[in-house]
Design an enzyme around this catalytic site. Structure first.
Site, PDB file in Angstrom:
ATOM      1  N   SER A 124       0.877  -1.180   0.000  1.00 19.78           N
ATOM      2  CA  SER A 124       0.000   0.000   0.000  1.00 19.78           C
ATOM      3  C   SER A 124       0.913   1.229   0.000  1.00 19.78           C
ATOM      4  O   SER A 124       1.345   1.672   1.058  1.00 19.78           O
ATOM      5  CB  SER A 124      -0.897  -0.004   1.233  1.00 19.78           C
ATOM      6  OG  SER A 124      -1.648  -1.188   1.286  1.00 19.78           O
TER       7      SER A 124
ATOM      8  N   LYS B 167      -6.847   2.129  -3.119  1.00 25.61           N
ATOM      9  CA  LYS B 167      -6.542   1.359  -1.904  1.00 25.61           C
ATOM     10  C   LYS B 167      -6.532   2.273  -0.663  1.00 25.61           C
ATOM     11  O   LYS B 167      -7.087   1.929   0.383  1.00 25.61           O
ATOM     12  CB  LYS B 167      -5.179   0.660  -2.075  1.00 25.61           C
ATOM     13  CG  LYS B 167      -4.616   0.027  -0.820  1.00 25.61           C
ATOM     14  CD  LYS B 167      -5.444  -1.136  -0.320  1.00 25.61           C
ATOM     15  CE  LYS B 167      -4.927  -1.623   1.027  1.00 25.61           C
ATOM     16  NZ  LYS B 167      -5.846  -2.558   1.672  1.00 25.61           N
TER      17      LYS B 167
ATOM     18  N   LYS C 149      -0.644   4.514   8.691  1.00 22.94           N
ATOM     19  CA  LYS C 149       0.035   4.980   7.466  1.00 22.94           C
ATOM     20  C   LYS C 149      -0.977   5.215   6.341  1.00 22.94           C
ATOM     21  O   LYS C 149      -0.940   6.239   5.657  1.00 22.94           O
ATOM     22  CB  LYS C 149       1.060   3.917   7.045  1.00 22.94           C
ATOM     23  CG  LYS C 149       1.641   4.109   5.652  1.00 22.94           C
ATOM     24  CD  LYS C 149       2.244   2.834   5.058  1.00 22.94           C
ATOM     25  CE  LYS C 149       1.220   1.817   4.612  1.00 22.94           C
ATOM     26  NZ  LYS C 149       1.759   0.664   3.885  1.00 22.94           N
TER      27      LYS C 149
HETATM   28  P1  NAD Z   1       4.620  -7.049   7.432  1.00 20.73           P
HETATM   29  O1  NAD Z   1       5.293  -6.037   8.258  1.00 20.73           O
HETATM   30  O2  NAD Z   1       4.088  -8.288   8.075  1.00 20.73           O
HETATM   31  O3  NAD Z   1       5.597  -7.519   6.227  1.00 20.73           O
HETATM   32  C1  NAD Z   1       6.522  -6.701   5.598  1.00 20.73           C
HETATM   33  C2  NAD Z   1       7.779  -7.540   5.348  1.00 20.73           C
HETATM   34  O4  NAD Z   1       8.723  -6.730   4.636  1.00 20.73           O
HETATM   35  C3  NAD Z   1       8.456  -8.007   6.640  1.00 20.73           C
HETATM   36  O5  NAD Z   1       8.655  -9.400   6.612  1.00 20.73           O
HETATM   37  C4  NAD Z   1       9.780  -7.243   6.658  1.00 20.73           C
HETATM   38  O6  NAD Z   1      10.832  -7.962   7.268  1.00 20.73           O
HETATM   39  C5  NAD Z   1      10.018  -7.051   5.153  1.00 20.73           C
HETATM   40  N1  NAD Z   1      10.936  -5.968   4.836  1.00 20.73           N
HETATM   41  C6  NAD Z   1      11.020  -4.738   5.378  1.00 20.73           C
HETATM   42  N2  NAD Z   1      12.014  -4.039   4.789  1.00 20.73           N
HETATM   43  C7  NAD Z   1      12.570  -4.844   3.837  1.00 20.73           C
HETATM   44  C8  NAD Z   1      13.618  -4.692   2.894  1.00 20.73           C
HETATM   45  N3  NAD Z   1      14.315  -3.549   2.792  1.00 20.73           N
HETATM   46  N4  NAD Z   1      13.912  -5.736   2.082  1.00 20.73           N
HETATM   47  C9  NAD Z   1      13.233  -6.902   2.178  1.00 20.73           C
HETATM   48  N5  NAD Z   1      12.219  -7.103   3.061  1.00 20.73           N
HETATM   49  C10 NAD Z   1      11.893  -6.088   3.874  1.00 20.73           C
HETATM   50  O7  NAD Z   1       3.459  -6.274   6.639  1.00 20.73           O
HETATM   51  P2  NAD Z   1       2.174  -6.911   5.913  1.00 20.73           P
HETATM   52  O8  NAD Z   1       1.045  -6.887   6.858  1.00 20.73           O
HETATM   53  O9  NAD Z   1       2.560  -8.147   5.215  1.00 20.73           O
HETATM   54  O10 NAD Z   1       1.891  -5.733   4.850  1.00 20.73           O
HETATM   55  C11 NAD Z   1       2.684  -5.568   3.687  1.00 20.73           C
HETATM   56  C12 NAD Z   1       2.045  -4.496   2.818  1.00 20.73           C
HETATM   57  O11 NAD Z   1       0.700  -4.890   2.496  1.00 20.73           O
HETATM   58  C13 NAD Z   1       1.916  -3.137   3.512  1.00 20.73           C
HETATM   59  O12 NAD Z   1       2.136  -2.120   2.586  1.00 20.73           O
HETATM   60  C14 NAD Z   1       0.473  -3.134   4.038  1.00 20.73           C
HETATM   61  O13 NAD Z   1      -0.033  -1.829   4.200  1.00 20.73           O
HETATM   62  C15 NAD Z   1      -0.232  -3.919   2.945  1.00 20.73           C
HETATM   63  N6  NAD Z   1      -1.450  -4.647   3.356  1.00 20.73           N
HETATM   64  C16 NAD Z   1      -1.490  -5.385   4.511  1.00 20.73           C
HETATM   65  C17 NAD Z   1      -2.641  -6.076   4.831  1.00 20.73           C
HETATM   66  C18 NAD Z   1      -2.766  -6.910   6.090  1.00 20.73           C
HETATM   67  O14 NAD Z   1      -3.888  -7.360   6.414  1.00 20.73           O
HETATM   68  N7  NAD Z   1      -1.693  -7.196   6.813  1.00 20.73           N
HETATM   69  C19 NAD Z   1      -3.757  -6.045   3.974  1.00 20.73           C
HETATM   70  C20 NAD Z   1      -3.660  -5.314   2.790  1.00 20.73           C
HETATM   71  C21 NAD Z   1      -2.501  -4.625   2.482  1.00 20.73           C
END
Ligand code: NAD
Length: 317
Positions: free
Chosen positions: A100, A175, A244
């Protein structure tokens, strides 16, 4: 045809999404800064490694990262590496940002990548961890239709509703606004349920009636029964990520000079909640935060009544 995919960001969403790609027969290379995530990815049949190890084997790179800032850093690193070693890349490369992210940043990334002959689309998702696991995400796609068409099969392995919504950045725009709507329903429902509770109406009863009435929403139909009424608060979507999204949505309304206070109000409440609650709090914990302010006046009134009647002295609280 895209057969080999690189996946960067194997978190709560990225891991099940990558797993579904593997189960659909794609070869998936993956990177994450968290070693536990990498190990789990490998146990599903994924190929772990730093992106420089696999970038020249793949036709597509998916980003599922926490913020635009990190997405931009990763894209800059990919560009640097790709440019310095471009001759080894035989096939066209497409990057899909499924995080997002900020629409403005997405447009800038599109410009940078197009100059390097790398295709780019935005394809954020809705449905949470549950739909990520079952490959039933809603995916909102912005960018050139030809790039979307190339990626359609792989996107269909992660989601059941694919919507091409317009030019680059449109997916991220819709989104952000979707999550603003979702947060507004959630906040209003939390306040409504707690108000009714103060009149001795049980939360379960209130939610049941809303779900058979016009006050229902995704929050009352799914989040309340699954994560709030059960006291589990484990939706897998953090409060910090929703904060965010709301900052982003509020910024869109402010930049458009829209005559409304609602986005600011909703953002302020979630901002206060994320400052007050644990750093890893789930977004459904807003319910508990609401209880800390909603009936403060009323509770204080009750407290001061008790104090004054017990001590015969009027104490203002
Ligand atoms: P999360 O924090 O669980 O996962 C993010 C991952 O990215 C982590 O495993 C982290 O270690 C990794 N990461 C961070 N910096 C990095 C880098 N430089 N290189 C490689 N890996 C790196 O977050 P999430 O809940 O999986 O969400 C991910 C995205 O999806 C976000 O943008 C969020 O807003 C969006 N989103 C989340 C949900 C939800 O229900 N969790 C739903 C829709 C959208």
């Amino acid at each position: 045809m895209i057969q080999k995919i690189g996946f960067i960001g194997l978190g709560k969403m990225g891991l099940p999404m990558a797993k579904n790609l593997i189960n659909s027969g794609f070869t998936v290379y993956g990177s994450d800064v968290n070693e536990a995530a990498i190990n789990e990815f490998q146990s599903y049949g994924g190929k772990p490694g730093y992106f420089t190890d696999w970038i020249h084997h793949v036709q597509c790179i998916i980003l599922m990262l926490p913020s635009s800032k990190i997405v931009n850093q990763v894209i800059d690193q990919i560009i640097d590496h790709f440019t310095s070693d471009q001759h080894t890349h035989q096939e066209p490369l497409v990057i899909i940002d499924m995080s997002s992210s900020y629409p403005d940043e997405t447009r800038k990334n599109f410009k940078k990548l197009t100059e390097k002959n790398i295709e780019f689309i935005d394809a954020p998702v809705s449905g949470g961890v549950k739909k990520a696991v079952t490959a039933q995400l809603t995916i909102m796609i912005g960018g050139p239709v030809e790039s979307f068409t190339r990626c359609k099969r792989l996107l269909g392995s992660m989601g059941s509703n694919l919507f091409h919504v317009g030019p680059i950045g449109s997916g991220h725009l819709i989104k952000a606004i979707n999550n603003y709507l979702s947060a507004t329903h959630l906040l209003a429902s939390c306040e409504a349920v707690q108000l009714l509770h103060s009149f001795d109406v049980k939360p379960e009863k209130a939610i049941h009636v809303f779900n058979h009435s016009t006050g229902r929403s995704g929050s009352t139909e799914y989040k309340f029964p699954s994560f709030i009424l059960t006291d589990s608060f484990d939706s897998g979507f953090s409060l910090e990520l929703l904060r965010k999204d709301l900052e982003m949505a509020n910024g869109l309304f402010l930049n458009a000079e829209a005559a409304t206070n609602l986005p600011q109000l909703v953002f302020d409440r979630f901002y206060e909640a994320s400052a007050a609650l644990d750093k890893d709090a789930d977004h459904t914990e807003i319910y508990q935060f609401v209880s800390s302010y909603l009936l403060r006046g009323k509770l204080n009134e009750k407290d001061s009544e008790t104090i004054s009647s017990s001590s015969n002295t009027s104490v203002g609280i």
